[in-house]
Design a protein around this motif. Structure first.
Motif, PDB file in Angstrom:
ATOM      1  N   HIS A  78      51.495  45.836  40.551  1.00 32.19           N
ATOM      2  CA  HIS A  78      50.713  46.096  41.768  1.00 32.19           C
ATOM      3  C   HIS A  78      51.690  46.554  42.834  1.00 32.19           C
ATOM      4  O   HIS A  78      52.459  45.768  43.364  1.00 32.19           O
ATOM      5  N   HIS A  80      52.288  50.237  45.720  1.00 27.10           N
ATOM      6  CA  HIS A  80      51.643  51.398  46.354  1.00 27.10           C
ATOM      7  C   HIS A  80      52.655  52.519  46.530  1.00 27.10           C
ATOM      8  O   HIS A  80      53.819  52.255  46.843  1.00 27.10           O
ATOM      9  N   PHE A 109      48.277  50.606  43.229  1.00 28.12           N
ATOM     10  CA  PHE A 109      46.987  50.051  43.651  1.00 28.12           C
ATOM     11  C   PHE A 109      46.464  50.743  44.905  1.00 28.12           C
ATOM     12  O   PHE A 109      45.733  50.149  45.687  1.00 28.12           O
ATOM     13  N   LYS A 166      40.052  50.875  42.444  1.00 28.83           N
ATOM     14  CA  LYS A 166      40.508  49.746  43.270  1.00 28.83           C
ATOM     15  C   LYS A 166      39.459  49.459  44.334  1.00 28.83           C
ATOM     16  O   LYS A 166      39.040  50.350  45.067  1.00 28.83           O
ATOM     17  N   HIS A 213      45.498  40.020  43.605  1.00 29.86           N
ATOM     18  CA  HIS A 213      46.514  39.080  44.120  1.00 29.86           C
ATOM     19  C   HIS A 213      46.052  37.647  43.852  1.00 29.86           C
ATOM     20  O   HIS A 213      44.863  37.366  43.982  1.00 29.86           O
ATOM     21  N   ASP A 361      53.427  44.323  45.356  1.00 25.06           N
ATOM     22  CA  ASP A 361      52.780  44.992  46.501  1.00 25.06           C
ATOM     23  C   ASP A 361      53.773  45.830  47.326  1.00 25.06           C
ATOM     24  O   ASP A 361      53.531  46.097  48.507  1.00 25.06           O
TER      25      ASP A 361
HETATM   26 ZN   LIG Z   1      48.302  46.173  47.435  1.00 24.50          ZN
END
Ligand SMILES: [Zn+2]
Length: 464
Positions: A78, A80, A109, A166, A213, A361
């Motif tokens: 996960h 970006h 994501f 997503k 998450h 993340d």
């Molecule tokens: Zn995220």
């Protein structure tokens, strides 16, 4: 060094690379296979071990792995991307930061930027060997909510060639139902937040494939009005206020006491996930980072990897205008409580056998999570919370590939087996003894392309 330099970028279809005398960490189960050769042709592992009839073909590129350990490359499941990743806004391409940290698969994501299509171009360029980077799996635009036409939105993601849908926190119950129905019809994998108006029960009832998450489960512990219509920051502030009122007396508790106070609701939540067998991304480094940003500002600013973040992030942080500084203003104690709750959930989810995916993340720059480097923090956090090294590594290798298989139909990486993509780390010490040692590697192979340590250091060198 000359030998390794020759290997860099040499991955024609027929090129054979032979790792010699490596101790194999295949991740098919918890074992080491001593002193093996591994042959790679193009992007694939074609042979492991040698029989009497089989020898290393002439003209193979040889990499001597004596005393070293060959393990699968890691996945950040996960993260970006941002459309300015390859611009001077970033001191170094985050793709290079990933490779230089042993990350050979990234799952995006949400590609940040005006249109998500750039990520498909980058994904293809990496596949064709025109851009250095890990293999990319990606969703397209995020279904944020409110959404005018969720069915059409989902079709566009599928038709656009993205790997999954997503879903974000702000979609309504009705929008969520419409999106999930269309996604099932089209056969597109769904992953995301637990929308505030839907809640965990609603998400599991509609069959969302994955939760983005562990943090999402925090909201199950708070009573709030799910029918409210609020903006982004307002939603978080509203829920924080509710949490503050309901849980304030418990904010100072450590994990053991938290378990006493919340044991029942934790086991109910974990049971629901176990019954549905829904995988969850760990992303604990976010929660740890929040507590650090709020309570140990100097330590956060002193992190050596900050030099790879865009300068605008550091400037924003110094002004106190960073995302988490704004959201948690006045609720700083809640942040510590929340992180402890996430650690406890991590422990309980693992004990229940729920598939957990190594993830951080990173990538937008807006949260101060540094691509690549964060994967080693996440591994450390898993170990600190009771994972064995094998279990922690599995979350970013073999387990990760199984989930990608559920999305794309192909279980293509995560173990060292014949036929798998050649995503490999040649590490100095046994990673099953200590995951912190994974950072000490001699080189990384990403889809058959070999990058020596020296080459990687050159690729992430900062301009003066
Ligand atoms: Zn995220």
């Amino acid at each position: 060094m000359l030998v390794f330099a020759l290997f860099f970028m040499s991955c024609s279809k027929d090129q054979i690379t032979a790792f010699q005398n490596v101790n194999l960490v295949p991740m098919t189960d918890e074992k080491i296979v001593k002193n093996q050769p591994v042959l790679v042709k193009g992007k694939r592992i074609i042979q492991i071990g040698l029989s009497d009839e089989m020898t290393i073909p002439e003209n193979s590129k040889l990499i001597d792995g004596s005393g070293s350990y060959l393990m699968p490359g890691l996945a950040d499941m996960h993260m970006h991307t941002r459309d300015d990743w390859l611009s001077p806004a970033w001191p170094v391409s985050p793709f290079h930061l990933y490779l230089a940290n042993g990350v050979t698969t990234i799952r995006c994501f949400g590609p940040a930027g005006e249109s998500p299509n750039y990520i498909l171009i980058w994904r293809d360029a990496i596949n064709k060997g025109k851009l250095n980077g890990p293999t990319v799996i990606t969703c397209g635009s995020i279904l944020y909510g409110p959404a005018k036409d969720p069915q059409r939105f989902v079709r566009e993601q599928k038709d656009g060639g993205f790997d999954f849908l997503k879903i974000y926190s702000f979609v309504s119950k009705d929008e969520f139902h419409k999106a999930m129905t269309t996604a099932k019809q089209l056969g597109i994998y769904t992953a995301g937040h637990i929308p505030f108006s839907v809640g965990l029960d609603g998400v599991l009832l509609e069959g969302m494939n994955e939760i983005a998450h562990i943090e999402e489960l925090d909201f199950e512990f708070i009573d709030f009005d799910r029918t409210r219509k609020l903006g982004r920051i307002e939603w978080f502030r509203y829920i924080l206020h509710a949490a503050d009122q309901q849980h304030k007396t418990l904010f100072g508790l450590d994990i053991g006491d938290l378990e006493d106070g919340y044991g029942k609701i934790i086991s109910t939540t974990v049971d629901k996930l176990r019954t549905a067998n829904v995988p969850v991304c760990t992303t604990l480094v976010v929660g740890e980072g929040i507590t650090k940003k709020l309570h140990e500002t100097d330590a956060f600013l002193a992190r050596p990897e900050n030099r790879y973040l865009p300068q605008w992030y550091i400037d924003m942080f110094r002004k106190g205008k960073e995302k988490h500084q704004l959201i948690f203003k006045g609720y700083e104690d809640f942040a510590s409580f929340k992180y402890n709750l996430e650690r406890l959930l991590l422990i309980k989810l693992k004990q229940a056998g729920i598939p957990l995916l190594l993830s951080t993340d990173a990538g937008t720059g807006g949260m101060g999570i540094v691509p690549g480097f964060s994967i080693h923090d996440e591994l450390r956090i898993l170990i600190e919370n009771g994972f064995s090294p094998y279990e922690a590594i599995a979350a970013g290798t073999v387990n990760a590939s199984k989930i990608i298989q559920a999305m794309t139909g192909t279980d293509d990486f995560g173990t060292i087996e014949v036929g798998k993509r050649a995503d490999l780390l040649l590490v100095e010490e046994n990673p099953l003894d200590n995951v912190a040692k994974i950072k000490n590697f001699r080189g990384v192979m990403a889809a058959g392309r070999w990058y020596s340590k020296a080459k990687l250091q050159e690729m992430i060198a900062l301009k003066k």
